[in-house]
Design an enzyme around this catalytic site. Structure first.
Site, PDB file in Angstrom:
ATOM      1  N   LYS A  20       0.753  -1.158   0.011  1.00  0.00           N
ATOM      2  CA  LYS A  20      -0.290  -0.400  -0.288  1.00  0.00           C
ATOM      3  C   LYS A  20       1.249   1.473  -0.448  1.00  0.00           C
ATOM      4  O   LYS A  20       0.632   2.199  -1.290  1.00  0.00           O
ATOM      5  CB  LYS A  20      -0.216   0.259   1.408  1.00  0.00           C
ATOM      6  CG  LYS A  20      -1.570   1.104   1.801  1.00  0.00           C
ATOM      7  CD  LYS A  20      -2.721   1.520   2.750  1.00  0.00           C
ATOM      8  CE  LYS A  20      -1.935   1.745   4.112  1.00  0.00           C
ATOM      9  NZ  LYS A  20      -1.493   3.190   4.323  1.00  0.00           N
ATOM     10  N   ASN A  21       1.772   1.442   1.107  1.00  0.00           N
ATOM     11  CA  ASN A  21       2.673   2.356   1.153  1.00  0.00           C
ATOM     12  C   ASN A  21       3.489   2.368   0.190  1.00  0.00           C
ATOM     13  O   ASN A  21       4.281   3.900  -0.101  1.00  0.00           O
ATOM     14  CB  ASN A  21       3.771   2.543   2.466  1.00  0.00           C
ATOM     15  CG  ASN A  21       2.620   3.234   3.309  1.00  0.00           C
ATOM     16  OD1 ASN A  21       1.324   2.680   3.636  1.00  0.00           O
ATOM     17  ND2 ASN A  21       3.027   2.664   4.743  1.00  0.00           N
ATOM     18  N   ARG A  89      -5.473  10.693   3.853  1.00  0.00           N
ATOM     19  CA  ARG A  89      -4.481  11.627   3.510  1.00  0.00           C
ATOM     20  C   ARG A  89      -2.970  11.321   2.188  1.00  0.00           C
ATOM     21  O   ARG A  89      -2.558  12.122   1.523  1.00  0.00           O
ATOM     22  CB  ARG A  89      -3.274  11.373   4.420  1.00  0.00           C
ATOM     23  CG  ARG A  89      -1.955  11.492   5.362  1.00  0.00           C
ATOM     24  CD  ARG A  89      -1.161  11.535   6.537  1.00  0.00           C
ATOM     25  NE  ARG A  89       0.020  12.517   6.873  1.00  0.00           N
ATOM     26  CZ  ARG A  89       0.226  13.744   7.577  1.00  0.00           C
ATOM     27  NH1 ARG A  89      -1.292  14.479   7.467  1.00  0.00           N
ATOM     28  NH2 ARG A  89       0.904  14.352   7.241  1.00  0.00           N
ATOM     29  N   CYS A 113      -5.733   7.913   9.045  1.00  0.00           N
ATOM     30  CA  CYS A 113      -6.345   7.560   9.633  1.00  0.00           C
ATOM     31  C   CYS A 113      -6.210   8.011  11.192  1.00  0.00           C
ATOM     32  O   CYS A 113      -5.957   9.057  11.506  1.00  0.00           O
ATOM     33  CB  CYS A 113      -5.261   5.922   9.304  1.00  0.00           C
ATOM     34  SG  CYS A 113      -5.687   4.895   9.085  1.00  0.00           S
ATOM     35  N   ARG A 118      -1.166  14.949  12.696  1.00  0.00           N
ATOM     36  CA  ARG A 118      -0.375  14.657  11.357  1.00  0.00           C
ATOM     37  C   ARG A 118      -0.566  16.018  10.554  1.00  0.00           C
ATOM     38  O   ARG A 118      -0.845  16.276   9.879  1.00  0.00           O
ATOM     39  CB  ARG A 118      -1.960  14.281  10.190  1.00  0.00           C
ATOM     40  CG  ARG A 118      -2.276  12.248  11.300  1.00  0.00           C
ATOM     41  CD  ARG A 118      -1.035  11.411  11.508  1.00  0.00           C
ATOM     42  NE  ARG A 118      -0.936  11.260  10.299  1.00  0.00           N
ATOM     43  CZ  ARG A 118      -1.216   9.927   9.232  1.00  0.00           C
ATOM     44  NH1 ARG A 118      -2.377   9.334  10.083  1.00  0.00           N
ATOM     45  NH2 ARG A 118      -0.618   9.068   8.448  1.00  0.00           N
ATOM     46  N   PRO A 119       1.049  17.256  10.835  1.00  0.00           N
ATOM     47  CA  PRO A 119       0.697  18.098  10.193  1.00  0.00           C
ATOM     48  C   PRO A 119       1.884  17.894   9.470  1.00  0.00           C
ATOM     49  O   PRO A 119       2.563  16.305   8.472  1.00  0.00           O
ATOM     50  CB  PRO A 119       2.051  18.238  11.501  1.00  0.00           C
ATOM     51  CG  PRO A 119       2.658  17.781  12.440  1.00  0.00           C
ATOM     52  CD  PRO A 119       1.317  16.333  12.199  1.00  0.00           C
ATOM     53  N   ILE A 120       2.205  18.605   8.222  1.00  0.00           N
ATOM     54  CA  ILE A 120       2.658  18.842   6.896  1.00  0.00           C
ATOM     55  C   ILE A 120       3.704  19.866   6.528  1.00  0.00           C
ATOM     56  O   ILE A 120       3.984  20.019   5.463  1.00  0.00           O
ATOM     57  CB  ILE A 120       1.338  19.074   5.483  1.00  0.00           C
ATOM     58  CG1 ILE A 120       0.888  20.055   6.128  1.00  0.00           C
ATOM     59  CG2 ILE A 120       0.093  17.550   5.591  1.00  0.00           C
ATOM     60  CD1 ILE A 120       0.279  20.839   5.293  1.00  0.00           C
ATOM     61  N   ASP A 305       4.523   0.377  12.275  1.00  0.00           N
ATOM     62  CA  ASP A 305       3.015  -0.167  11.604  1.00  0.00           C
ATOM     63  C   ASP A 305       2.518  -1.568  12.075  1.00  0.00           C
ATOM     64  O   ASP A 305       1.983  -2.229  11.786  1.00  0.00           O
ATOM     65  CB  ASP A 305       3.491  -0.108   9.736  1.00  0.00           C
ATOM     66  CG  ASP A 305       3.038   1.106   9.421  1.00  0.00           C
ATOM     67  OD1 ASP A 305       1.778   2.184   8.814  1.00  0.00           O
ATOM     68  OD2 ASP A 305       4.034   2.022   9.326  1.00  0.00           O
TER      69      ASP A 305
HETATM   70  C1  UD1 Z   1       3.734   7.402   6.536  1.00  0.00           C
HETATM   71  C2  UD1 Z   1       3.188   5.719   5.902  1.00  0.00           C
HETATM   72  C3  UD1 Z   1       2.144   5.168   7.167  1.00  0.00           C
HETATM   73  C4  UD1 Z   1       3.889   5.116   8.468  1.00  0.00           C
HETATM   74  C5  UD1 Z   1       4.159   6.077   9.046  1.00  0.00           C
HETATM   75  C6  UD1 Z   1       5.553   6.415   9.209  1.00  0.00           C
HETATM   76  C7  UD1 Z   1       1.972   6.229   3.954  1.00  0.00           C
HETATM   77  C8  UD1 Z   1       1.004   6.343   3.159  1.00  0.00           C
HETATM   78  N1  UD1 Z   1       1.689   5.654   5.254  1.00  0.00           N
HETATM   79  O1  UD1 Z   1       3.145   8.458   7.157  1.00  0.00           O
HETATM   80  O2  UD1 Z   1       1.750   4.014   7.440  1.00  0.00           O
HETATM   81  O3  UD1 Z   1       2.814   4.278   9.958  1.00  0.00           O
HETATM   82  O4  UD1 Z   1       4.773   6.757   7.374  1.00  0.00           O
HETATM   83  O5  UD1 Z   1       6.581   5.199   9.011  1.00  0.00           O
HETATM   84  O6  UD1 Z   1       3.366   5.881   2.999  1.00  0.00           O
HETATM   85  N2  UD1 Z   1       5.341  14.778  10.896  1.00  0.00           N
HETATM   86  C9  UD1 Z   1       5.606  16.140  10.996  1.00  0.00           C
HETATM   87  N3  UD1 Z   1       5.850  17.027   9.799  1.00  0.00           N
HETATM   88  C10 UD1 Z   1       5.112  16.703   8.244  1.00  0.00           C
HETATM   89  C11 UD1 Z   1       5.291  15.125   7.911  1.00  0.00           C
HETATM   90  C12 UD1 Z   1       5.204  14.824   9.422  1.00  0.00           C
HETATM   91  O7  UD1 Z   1       6.436  16.930  12.001  1.00  0.00           O
HETATM   92  O8  UD1 Z   1       5.313  17.601   7.971  1.00  0.00           O
HETATM   93  C13 UD1 Z   1       5.474  14.452  11.805  1.00  0.00           C
HETATM   94  C14 UD1 Z   1       4.072  13.319  11.594  1.00  0.00           C
HETATM   95  O9  UD1 Z   1       3.134  13.641  13.263  1.00  0.00           O
HETATM   96  C15 UD1 Z   1       4.429  11.794  12.822  1.00  0.00           C
HETATM   97  C16 UD1 Z   1       5.745  10.806  11.394  1.00  0.00           C
HETATM   98  O10 UD1 Z   1       6.356  12.723  11.604  1.00  0.00           O
HETATM   99  O11 UD1 Z   1       5.219  11.932  13.656  1.00  0.00           O
HETATM  100  C17 UD1 Z   1       6.026  10.716  10.895  1.00  0.00           C
HETATM  101  O12 UD1 Z   1       5.409  11.391   9.864  1.00  0.00           O
HETATM  102  P1  UD1 Z   1       5.462  10.660   7.938  1.00  0.00           P
HETATM  103  O13 UD1 Z   1       6.682   9.935   7.534  1.00  0.00           O
HETATM  104  O14 UD1 Z   1       5.168  12.094   7.317  1.00  0.00           O
HETATM  105  O15 UD1 Z   1       4.210   9.556   7.546  1.00  0.00           O
HETATM  106  P2  UD1 Z   1       3.442   9.740   7.133  1.00  0.00           P
HETATM  107  O16 UD1 Z   1       4.049   9.565   5.764  1.00  0.00           O
HETATM  108  O17 UD1 Z   1       1.790  10.399   7.178  1.00  0.00           O
END
Ligand code: UD1
Length: 419
Positions: A20-21, A89, A113, A118-120, A305
């Site tokens: 999936k990822n 997301r 989820c 979930r910041p960006i 995960d």
């Molecule tokens: C992806 C995976 C998810 C997995 C996660 C961590 C996909 C579709 N999903 O989610 O299954 O659990 O990686 O391996 O691939 N963060 C920030 N700022 C940002 C982005 C993230 O602070 O702009 C923080 C998040 O709050 C979190 C950490 O970084 O604590 C990891 O997040 P991230 O690696 O971005 O997870 P996803 O990409 O959403």
């Protein structure tokens, strides 16, 4: 909802699906090409939703077997159904291709989820570093402008999707982009593989950095096969350890990606043998399980995960286990469901919990908080006395292809019933 009877055992062989990822970001990166053919794409809720979102932007989609064909010739800058974008997301992964093609993207804040914050910000910071402008109002994210032509250095602080987005945004921009503190999960490396198949030159270093030399030509047609799902194979390894009659075999297990998981599984008493470089045999290890300390981390650390199903297994281990979930505080919501099943745990803070074992779990009605905790409830249901019912099954179906079919092929009866 799902209904599971206890006392069942698993036997036979199960084959893992496409990841999936990896499928989600590879599909999104394929929007840079005019046409693409992508193999090993799993039929799961998140992929189906992403493809519906593509269609809402005018992309022609064909999904047959596990192959997706995309034609972006008539792609439009705006979705005719913006509500869809909020549902997953992964819609954030559309930003680079839309920006590149139309110079502007307006996107509702993407959903996903229930994992906590979930910041960006890493996506936004990186895209700004590449030259794009950003503003946000009333939950609408707006990016616009054109890329810089000069060389750029940026960091993604180990965020998986931010790294994938910035790799894609850099691959078709003139100039060189150094991405530091990058995530290097197997699915990120699969995006690198896809962008290389498009012609981009990407060098990887062992210090979590990439150097991307962009290309200006967008590909006319690209064909690519995504990797199998090491996170799904982690789930089935734990299922084998808890429920195998004697052993089960897992094919396309991506053993090489499971290093830290297998070290912790061994430490906890899981007994397995490698049958080939891609097949693992897992023996029932129930009577052998012992408590351990576990900390999730970015790759190559222990994957967040697989923490939830591992935690279910630890309820059967002798002693007190400590689980440190460094990424998502929402993952411990699952402990409330385990508590309802008479599992014993203590949440020390949003990121740390103790699991007391072994405990006799008892079947009841539990819920899926997110896709990983939902799948974990299947494991709990298989080892709990009596009947277990799991609600919010849609979460599980977002990420696991034909999970009921796979379980049935191992001889496990599990029914989907009306709530
Ligand atoms: C992806 C995976 C998810 C997995 C996660 C961590 C996909 C579709 N999903 O989610 O299954 O659990 O990686 O391996 O691939 N963060 C920030 N700022 C940002 C982005 C993230 O602070 O702009 C923080 C998040 O709050 C979190 C950490 O970084 O604590 C990891 O997040 P991230 O690696 O971005 O997870 P996803 O990409 O959403």
């Amino acid at each position: 909802m799902l209904r599971i009877e206890w006392g069942q055992t698993a036997r036979g062989t199960v084959r893992m699906s496409g990841a999936k990822n990896a499928a989600l970001p590879v599909l999104a990166s394929a929007l840079f090409a005019r046409r693409s053919t992508l193999h090993n794409i799993p039929h799961i809720g998140d992929v189906m939703m992403l493809l519906r979102i593509f269609e809402s932007y005018g992309v022609t989609v064909r999904f047959e077997g596990n192959t997706v064909e995309l034609d972006t010739s008539d792609m439009r800058p705006e979705s005719d159904d913006p509500g869809l974008v909020k549902k997953i997301r992964a819609s954030i992964l559309l930003i680079p291709a839309l920006l590149h093609r139309f110079g502007r993207v307006d996107l509702p804040y993407p959903g996903g989820c229930n994992l906590g914050k979930r910041p960006i910000d890493e996506h936004v910071n990186g895209l700004r570093m590449l030259g794009y402008g950003f503003s946000e109002s009333d939950g609408l994210l707006s990016f616009s402008g054109d890329w810089f032509r000069h060389d750029v250095e940026l960091s993604t602080f180990f965020s998986v999707t931010a790294t994938e987005n910035l790799l894609a945004a850099s691959a078709f921009r003139p100039g060189t982009t150094k991405i530091r503190l990058a995530a290097i999960e197997p699915h990120v490396m699969d995006v690198v593989g896809f962008l290389r198949a498009c012609g981009a030159r990407i060098e990887t270093s062992y210090d979590h950095s990439f150097e991307v030399s962009g290309i200006s030509e967008l590909p006319e047609h690209v064909e690519y096969t995504v990797i199998h799902d090491y996170l799904e194979s982690g789930f089935f390894i734990l299922l084998g350890a808890l429920c195998a009659e004697e052993f089960i075999d897992i094919e396309h297990a991506r053993i090489g990606d499971l290093g830290s998981f297998l070290i912790k599984a061994s430490e906890a008493g899981v007994c397995y043998e490698l049958r080939s470089n891609d097949t693992i045999r897992v023996h029932n290890s129930r009577s052998n399980l012992r408590a351990i300390s576990l900390q999730t981390n970015v790759f190559p650390g222990f994957p967040t995960d697989i923490q939830s199903p591992f935690t279910v297994m630890l309820t059967q281990a002798e002693g007190i286990s400590r689980v440190h979930e460094i990424l998502f505080e929402g993952r411990f919501n699952m402990l409330m469901e385990l508590e309802a099943m008479k599992g014993h745990s203590a949440i020390l803070n949003p990121h740390e919990a103790l699991i007391f074992g072994p405990t006799k779990l008892r079947g009841t009605t539990v819920t899926s908080w997110d896709l990983r905790s939902g799948a974990s409830m299947i494991l709990a249901g298989l080892i709990a006395e009596g009947e277990t019912r799991i609600t919010n099954v849609e979460y599980i179906e977002r990420g696991y292809e034909d999970i009921l079919g796979k379980l049935r092929s191992l001889g496990i009866q599990i029914d989907r019933i009306e709530s």
